[in-house]
Design an enzyme around this catalytic site. Sequence first.
Site, PDB file in Angstrom:
ATOM      1  N   TYR A 185       0.882  -1.167   0.005  1.00  0.00           N
ATOM      2  CA  TYR A 185      -0.054  -0.073  -0.060  1.00  0.00           C
ATOM      3  C   TYR A 185       1.001   1.279  -0.006  1.00  0.00           C
ATOM      4  O   TYR A 185       0.558   2.283  -0.503  1.00  0.00           O
ATOM      5  CB  TYR A 185      -1.166   0.002   1.286  1.00  0.00           C
ATOM      6  CG  TYR A 185      -2.126  -0.864   0.845  1.00  0.00           C
ATOM      7  CD1 TYR A 185      -3.377  -0.003   0.029  1.00  0.00           C
ATOM      8  CD2 TYR A 185      -2.230  -2.193   1.103  1.00  0.00           C
ATOM      9  CE1 TYR A 185      -4.317  -0.927  -0.569  1.00  0.00           C
ATOM     10  CE2 TYR A 185      -3.501  -2.950   0.720  1.00  0.00           C
ATOM     11  CZ  TYR A 185      -4.481  -2.465  -0.085  1.00  0.00           C
ATOM     12  OH  TYR A 185      -5.567  -2.921  -0.710  1.00  0.00           O
ATOM     13  N   VAL A 215     -10.224   4.218  -5.328  1.00  0.00           N
ATOM     14  CA  VAL A 215      -9.738   4.562  -3.877  1.00  0.00           C
ATOM     15  C   VAL A 215      -8.516   5.456  -3.953  1.00  0.00           C
ATOM     16  O   VAL A 215      -8.081   5.973  -3.099  1.00  0.00           O
ATOM     17  CB  VAL A 215      -9.193   3.207  -3.379  1.00  0.00           C
ATOM     18  CG1 VAL A 215     -10.249   2.307  -3.121  1.00  0.00           C
ATOM     19  CG2 VAL A 215      -8.075   2.733  -4.085  1.00  0.00           C
ATOM     20  N   ASP A 216      -8.401   5.980  -5.263  1.00  0.00           N
ATOM     21  CA  ASP A 216      -7.019   6.780  -5.511  1.00  0.00           C
ATOM     22  C   ASP A 216      -7.312   8.277  -4.906  1.00  0.00           C
ATOM     23  O   ASP A 216      -6.182   9.302  -4.856  1.00  0.00           O
ATOM     24  CB  ASP A 216      -6.619   6.774  -6.809  1.00  0.00           C
ATOM     25  CG  ASP A 216      -7.671   7.212  -7.814  1.00  0.00           C
ATOM     26  OD1 ASP A 216      -8.662   8.101  -7.491  1.00  0.00           O
ATOM     27  OD2 ASP A 216      -7.667   6.688  -9.018  1.00  0.00           O
ATOM     28  N   HIS A 235     -15.724   2.006  -2.449  1.00  0.00           N
ATOM     29  CA  HIS A 235     -14.544   0.984  -2.230  1.00  0.00           C
ATOM     30  C   HIS A 235     -13.446   1.339  -1.202  1.00  0.00           C
ATOM     31  O   HIS A 235     -12.596   0.822  -1.137  1.00  0.00           O
ATOM     32  CB  HIS A 235     -13.893   0.473  -3.505  1.00  0.00           C
ATOM     33  CG  HIS A 235     -14.741  -0.484  -4.435  1.00  0.00           C
ATOM     34  ND1 HIS A 235     -14.704  -0.633  -5.672  1.00  0.00           N
ATOM     35  CD2 HIS A 235     -15.968  -1.034  -3.985  1.00  0.00           C
ATOM     36  CE1 HIS A 235     -15.624  -1.667  -6.066  1.00  0.00           C
ATOM     37  NE2 HIS A 235     -16.405  -1.616  -5.011  1.00  0.00           N
ATOM     38  N   ASN A 250     -16.567   4.982 -22.301  1.00  0.00           N
ATOM     39  CA  ASN A 250     -15.757   3.807 -22.053  1.00  0.00           C
ATOM     40  C   ASN A 250     -14.734   3.623 -23.311  1.00  0.00           C
ATOM     41  O   ASN A 250     -14.964   3.869 -24.334  1.00  0.00           O
ATOM     42  CB  ASN A 250     -16.260   2.488 -21.803  1.00  0.00           C
ATOM     43  CG  ASN A 250     -15.535   1.688 -20.693  1.00  0.00           C
ATOM     44  OD1 ASN A 250     -14.402   1.294 -21.250  1.00  0.00           O
ATOM     45  ND2 ASN A 250     -15.961   1.552 -19.465  1.00  0.00           N
ATOM     46  N   CYS A 278     -11.028  -0.188  17.301  1.00  0.00           N
ATOM     47  CA  CYS A 278     -11.806   1.060  18.145  1.00  0.00           C
ATOM     48  C   CYS A 278     -12.404   1.949  17.227  1.00  0.00           C
ATOM     49  O   CYS A 278     -13.300   2.697  17.459  1.00  0.00           O
ATOM     50  CB  CYS A 278     -11.096   1.854  19.055  1.00  0.00           C
ATOM     51  SG  CYS A 278      -9.641   2.814  18.014  1.00  0.00           S
TER      52      CYS A 278
HETATM   53 ZN   LIG Z   1      -7.728   1.676  17.928  1.00  0.00          ZN
END
Ligand SMILES: [Zn+2]
Length: 258
Positions: free
Chosen positions: A79, A115-116, A131, A224, A142
């Site tokens: 990532y 997600v960019d 996404h 497209n 948490c």
């Molecule tokens: Zn946490």
Amino acid sequence: MRTMSTTETIVTQLLEEIKKIPKNKNQLQIVALTGSGISKGSGIPTFRGKDGLWKNYNAMDLATPQAFKRNPQLVWEWYAWRIGLILDKEPNPAHYSLTKLEEARLLKWLITQNVDSLHYRADSKNIIEVHGNIFRAKCEKCGVKIMLDKAPTEPPMCACGNMLRPDVVWFGESLDQVIITKAYEVISNECDILLVIGTSGLVYPVADFPFIAKDRGAFIIEFNLDDTPISHIADFVIHGKSEETLAKFVDELLEIID
Ligand SMILES: [Zn+2]
């Protein structure tokens, strides 16, 4: 379905269609649905097929809850590499054209599978990220979420002591219920015209959105490179790179619709 390679006649024909919608310009609701194709012009790889390869791993082996459980260090390393890659790139004219459409109060919502974060960097506001976002990390213990402004060199830790994870939807995971419910609402009730841009039409439940919109009477325009499983229900299909076709379409639309 009418397939076109240019937007010239489409805008004119679209205006005829818009006239049939019993609303004036201020009430017209356009929604955009975007997929990886819109970011291709910015040089963002799709992470499918050979594009997804990194150190001989492919995305399917890294973007899963199991992979993170097995080797969180490795998943974060991947990532971090992707975040660095995206930070090197810029939004392209397709992203900016949606911002313009929103500023003109025509685009109501932008639903993206990406997600960019490039829509945010292009200054779009009403974005629904189905996404997740690669620049956000969350604590599964948490619930805390934090934004990352650069690629982390170490897996980020939560104040509660737990390791954070990327806030993206991994293979085999379900989508965030609140977000997906909002997206369904928008598609079902707030969409006169749906622009489907650079999405393969293969990833569910998003692949259903154009069909739902169509059932509710929306006018569908697809942008497209090639035909997709959505093309046959689209009122117009515009083939080409979205950084060219969408940008031109929006400019012409804004010019005429004023
Ligand atoms: Zn946490």
